[in-house]
Structures are given as C-alpha cells and as structure tokens.
Design a protein around this motif. Structure first.
Motif, PDB file in Angstrom:
ATOM      1  N   LEU A   1       0.831  -1.204   0.000  1.00 61.70           N
ATOM      2  CA  LEU A   1       0.000   0.000   0.000  1.00 61.70           C
ATOM      3  C   LEU A   1       0.864   1.253   0.000  1.00 61.70           C
ATOM      4  N   LEU A   2       1.891   1.266   0.827  1.00 62.54           N
ATOM      5  CA  LEU A   2       2.775   2.433   0.903  1.00 62.54           C
ATOM      6  C   LEU A   2       3.559   2.629  -0.389  1.00 62.54           C
ATOM      7  N   GLN A   3       3.964   1.545  -1.026  1.00 61.38           N
ATOM      8  CA  GLN A   3       4.676   1.664  -2.302  1.00 61.38           C
ATOM      9  C   GLN A   3       3.757   2.245  -3.373  1.00 61.38           C
ATOM     10  N   ASP A   4       2.492   1.793  -3.383  1.00 67.88           N
ATOM     11  CA  ASP A   4       1.518   2.351  -4.327  1.00 67.88           C
ATOM     12  C   ASP A   4       1.280   3.834  -4.044  1.00 67.88           C
ATOM     13  N   LEU A   5       1.132   4.178  -2.763  1.00 63.92           N
ATOM     14  CA  LEU A   5       0.919   5.572  -2.376  1.00 63.92           C
ATOM     15  C   LEU A   5       2.100   6.434  -2.804  1.00 63.92           C
ATOM     16  N   ARG A   6       3.306   5.930  -2.601  1.00 64.85           N
ATOM     17  CA  ARG A   6       4.500   6.687  -2.977  1.00 64.85           C
ATOM     18  C   ARG A   6       4.527   6.972  -4.475  1.00 64.85           C
ATOM     19  N   ARG A   7       4.275   5.931  -5.281  1.00 62.70           N
ATOM     20  CA  ARG A   7       4.257   6.113  -6.744  1.00 62.70           C
ATOM     21  C   ARG A   7       3.163   7.090  -7.172  1.00 62.70           C
ATOM     22  N   GLU A   8       1.966   6.940  -6.616  1.00 60.69           N
ATOM     23  CA  GLU A   8       0.853   7.818  -6.962  1.00 60.69           C
ATOM     24  C   GLU A   8       1.158   9.266  -6.566  1.00 60.69           C
ATOM     25  N   ALA A   9       1.714   9.452  -5.382  1.00 59.21           N
ATOM     26  CA  ALA A   9       2.046  10.805  -4.918  1.00 59.21           C
ATOM     27  C   ALA A   9       3.115  11.440  -5.804  1.00 59.21           C
ATOM     28  N   GLN A  10       4.094  10.650  -6.241  1.00 56.67           N
ATOM     29  CA  GLN A  10       5.117  11.182  -7.138  1.00 56.67           C
ATOM     30  C   GLN A  10       4.504  11.627  -8.464  1.00 56.67           C
ATOM     31  N   GLU A  11       3.563  10.856  -8.981  1.00 57.04           N
ATOM     32  CA  GLU A  11       2.892  11.225 -10.234  1.00 57.04           C
ATOM     33  C   GLU A  11       2.059  12.495 -10.057  1.00 57.04           C
ATOM     34  N   ARG A  12       1.355  12.578  -8.945  1.00 53.00           N
ATOM     35  CA  ARG A  12       0.554  13.772  -8.682  1.00 53.00           C
ATOM     36  C   ARG A  12       1.439  15.004  -8.520  1.00 53.00           C
ATOM     37  N   ALA A  13       2.593  14.832  -7.900  1.00 56.91           N
ATOM     38  CA  ALA A  13       3.522  15.956  -7.753  1.00 56.91           C
ATOM     39  C   ALA A  13       4.023  16.407  -9.118  1.00 56.91           C
TER      40      ALA A  13
ATOM     41  N   LEU B   1       4.896  15.676  -2.880  1.00 54.24           N
ATOM     42  CA  LEU B   1       6.271  15.202  -2.684  1.00 54.24           C
ATOM     43  C   LEU B   1       6.501  14.790  -1.233  1.00 54.24           C
ATOM     44  N   ALA B   2       5.948  15.548  -0.299  1.00 55.13           N
ATOM     45  CA  ALA B   2       6.066  15.186   1.122  1.00 55.13           C
ATOM     46  C   ALA B   2       5.356  13.862   1.404  1.00 55.13           C
ATOM     47  N   VAL B   3       4.182  13.677   0.819  1.00 57.03           N
ATOM     48  CA  VAL B   3       3.460  12.407   0.977  1.00 57.03           C
ATOM     49  C   VAL B   3       4.331  11.261   0.469  1.00 57.03           C
ATOM     50  N   ALA B   4       4.941  11.449  -0.681  1.00 57.92           N
ATOM     51  CA  ALA B   4       5.782  10.396  -1.266  1.00 57.92           C
ATOM     52  C   ALA B   4       6.977  10.080  -0.375  1.00 57.92           C
ATOM     53  N   VAL B   5       7.605  11.100   0.176  1.00 60.73           N
ATOM     54  CA  VAL B   5       8.773  10.885   1.042  1.00 60.73           C
ATOM     55  C   VAL B   5       8.370  10.115   2.294  1.00 60.73           C
ATOM     56  N   TYR B   6       7.290  10.536   2.938  1.00 65.92           N
ATOM     57  CA  TYR B   6       6.878   9.851   4.164  1.00 65.92           C
ATOM     58  C   TYR B   6       6.412   8.427   3.896  1.00 65.92           C
ATOM     59  N   ALA B   7       5.725   8.194   2.785  1.00 65.62           N
ATOM     60  CA  ALA B   7       5.330   6.826   2.444  1.00 65.62           C
ATOM     61  C   ALA B   7       6.570   5.958   2.263  1.00 65.62           C
TER      62      ALA B   7
END
Length: 102
Positions: free
Chosen positions: A51-63, A79-85
């Motif tokens: 779940l966290l890996q998916d969140l990280r990828r999605e957050a990077q795309e949104r950024a 970007l902050a969401v991606a870093v914390y994930a």
C-alpha cells in the motif's frame, strides 16, 4: 555528501559527510513505536508495504502533474506524501529484515 551552507558568510562552503546512521537517513526509525514493526504479522506487513509503495508512486505522479500545471504548493504536498510513504515503508523493511527473523 552535501554542501554545508550554514557558514556562507566566509564565502566558502565546506563539504561535510552525511551520517550513515539509519535514524539520520530515516528519522522515523527514531520514533518510539517504529520498533513495533518487527512484531507485525508478515501478511499485514506485506500488505501495508505494498500500500505504501503504491501511495509513494501515486504521490510522485501527482507531484509531477502539479509542477507541470504550475501548482507548486500542491506539488510540495504530494512530494512530502511520497517521502513519508517511502520512509514508513523502509521502517517496515528495516525491522523485518533477515537479522530480525527468529
């Protein structure tokens, strides 16, 4: 290595080696509850990591999209969401590696 700009008045930036301590590289490892990741059942840990890996990828795309549409505050948020994930995912891996298996 990173450039230390705290002494910019002297006009010379000094190169200071970055610490290799895990809690410096990932500040979440210093949290009191981080060590409890070792007690998680493997299926729950694996699901949460995915779940966290998916969140990280999605957050990077949104950024990336936010930067492209000239929305820097939103890009910084994602970007902050991606870093914390990523940091939380590494906490899970840190406490569940081969050295922590009984």
């Amino acid at each position: 290595m990173y450039v230390d700009l705290s002494n910019r008045a002297s006009g010379a930036a000094s190169l200071t080696p970055r610490s290799n301590k895990p809690e410096v590289r990932n500040p979440l490892l210093a949290l009191p509850s981080a060590a409890r990741a070792a007690d998680m059942p493997a299926p729950a840990r694996d699901w949460l990591l995915a779940l966290l890996q998916d969140l990280r990828r999605e957050a990077q795309e949104r950024a990336k999209k936010a930067w492209a549409t000239r929305k820097p505050p939103l890009a910084c948020y994602w970007l902050a969401v991606a870093v914390y994930a990523g940091h939380i995912g590494r906490v899970l891996r840190h406490f569940t590696g081969p050295a922590h298996h009984g």
